[in-house]
Motif scaffolding. Structure first.
Motif, PDB file in Angstrom:
ATOM      1  N   SER A  85     108.211  88.273   8.264  1.00 23.37           N
ATOM      2  CA  SER A  85     108.395  89.170   7.031  1.00 23.37           C
ATOM      3  C   SER A  85     109.020  90.340   7.453  1.00 23.37           C
ATOM      4  CB  SER A  85     106.939  89.483   6.587  1.00 23.37           C
ATOM      5  OG  SER A  85     106.178  88.109   6.280  1.00 23.37           O
ATOM      6  N   LEU A 109     110.852  83.085   9.331  1.00 24.99           N
ATOM      7  CA  LEU A 109     109.186  83.019   9.792  1.00 24.99           C
ATOM      8  C   LEU A 109     108.791  84.678   9.783  1.00 24.99           C
ATOM      9  CD1 LEU A 109     108.992  80.322  12.492  1.00 24.99           C
ATOM     10  CD2 LEU A 109     108.679  80.164   9.922  1.00 24.99           C
ATOM     11  N   ARG A 128     102.996  81.040   8.088  1.00 25.85           N
ATOM     12  CA  ARG A 128     103.868  80.937   7.186  1.00 25.85           C
ATOM     13  C   ARG A 128     103.077  79.740   5.993  1.00 25.85           C
ATOM     14  NH1 ARG A 128     108.814  82.136   5.211  1.00 25.85           N
ATOM     15  NH2 ARG A 128     108.143  84.092   6.043  1.00 25.85           N
TER      16      ARG A 128
END
Length: 305
Positions: free
Chosen positions: A184, A182, A157
């Motif tokens: 996606s 954290l 991240r």
């Protein structure tokens, strides 16, 4: 379910570069070792144990005897011109593999810190930027290594790298919830019908289904990844449950059908283990027919993974 591995316990069994099947774009896939499930069709048997293991490929052995002299447990011997490996005596120290010039012995499972893994991941940054790719963490079961996974995803991240986690969902939802900021994209394995789940994977489906619904309620983007193994998990109940739950969920981007491939059969031999099931390789026609069947029953995109 076994307790979560600490970050210090966690081992990596592979880092795959230039992957195009583990999320969007070109990706680097990090495989963590250790899994609470025992899927009959598992094509990564080396991922199951959290301990290091030795791959032995007799056909590569040149009979040099290097492993005989260095093994502290005397696991290796030559008998009738055949290299015999006594796995019961083996402590998985890896000394034999480190001294095998022919690659007949290979150590699977090594300690790498999250920082060391991230340094490897960052080598491929240019490919992420041009393809929309990133890092995928797979296994084994990544969620069995919560501390390590949290640290690794936090590093990604900070580097603004797209992240995927491939998981069976068999874990504490408190851990899953902590990872949401954290991750996606979640690659969620939908493995079997509820009635067959324990027989085919070793665990009940209830916890997994519950976690999936909770994650969806949080708005986390999801891909349902569905192994399809003819005559093993391909019951009508499996298909119907997949269609029902995908219609219920709001955050599913697509469904990926993954026809069985015998990629792991040789690995079982090299680990000295029997195959857990004799699965069949589906024909292209059968796979295509199954895709069309699902595509005609849902508005969610269904693709072959």
């Amino acid at each position: 379910m076994p307790p979560d591995m600490t970050a210090a316990d966690t081992k990596i069994f592979d880092i795959g570069h230039f992957s195009v099947h583990d999320g969007p774009g070109i990706r680097t896939t990090v495989f963590l070792k250790g899994c609470p499930l025992r899927c009959l069709w598992c094509h990564n048997p080396e991922s199951q144990s959290e301990k290091s293991e030795i791959f032995f490929t007799p056909s590569r052995c040149v009979g040099c005897g290097a492993c005989f002299t260095v093994c502290p447990a005397s696991c290796h011997r030559m008998e009738n011109k055949m290299h015999l490996f006594d796995r019961k005596r083996c402590t998985q120290c890896g000394i034999c593999a480190a001294n095998c010039p022919a690659g007949a012995l290979e150590l699977c499972g090594r300690h790498l810190s999250p920082e060391e893994v991230m340094a490897e991941v960052l080598k491929d940054r240019v490919f992420y930027e041009t393809s929309g790719g990133g890092m995928t963490v797979s296994g084994g079961e990544p969620l069995a290594h919560f501390d390590y996974l949290f640290h690794l995803l936090s590093l990604a991240r900070k580097e603004k790298i797209h992240t995927c986690v491939e998981t069976s969902g068999y874990a504490s939802f408190e851990h899953i919830r902590a990872l949401i900021p954290l991750v996606s994209l979640w690659l969620w394995d939908f493995k079997a019908s509820e009635a067959d789940h324990r027989r085919l994977t070793g665990v009940e489906a209830e916890r997994i289904r519950g976690n999936l619904r909770k994650l969806d309620a949080c708005g986390a983007p999801l891909v349902l990844r569905c192994p399809w193994i003819p005559e093993i998990n391909d019951s009508s109940a499996y298909s119907e449950e997949l269609l029902e739950i995908s219609a219920e969920l709001k955050s599913v981007r697509r469904i990926e059908i993954e026809p069985y491939q015998p990629l792991g059969e040789d690995k079982y031999k090299r680990l000295g283990r029997p195959l857990l099931c004799e699965a069949k390789f589906p024909s292209k026609k059968a796979s295509g027919d199954y895709l069309k069947f699902l595509q005609n029953r849902t508005n969610i995109p269904v693709v072959e993974g």
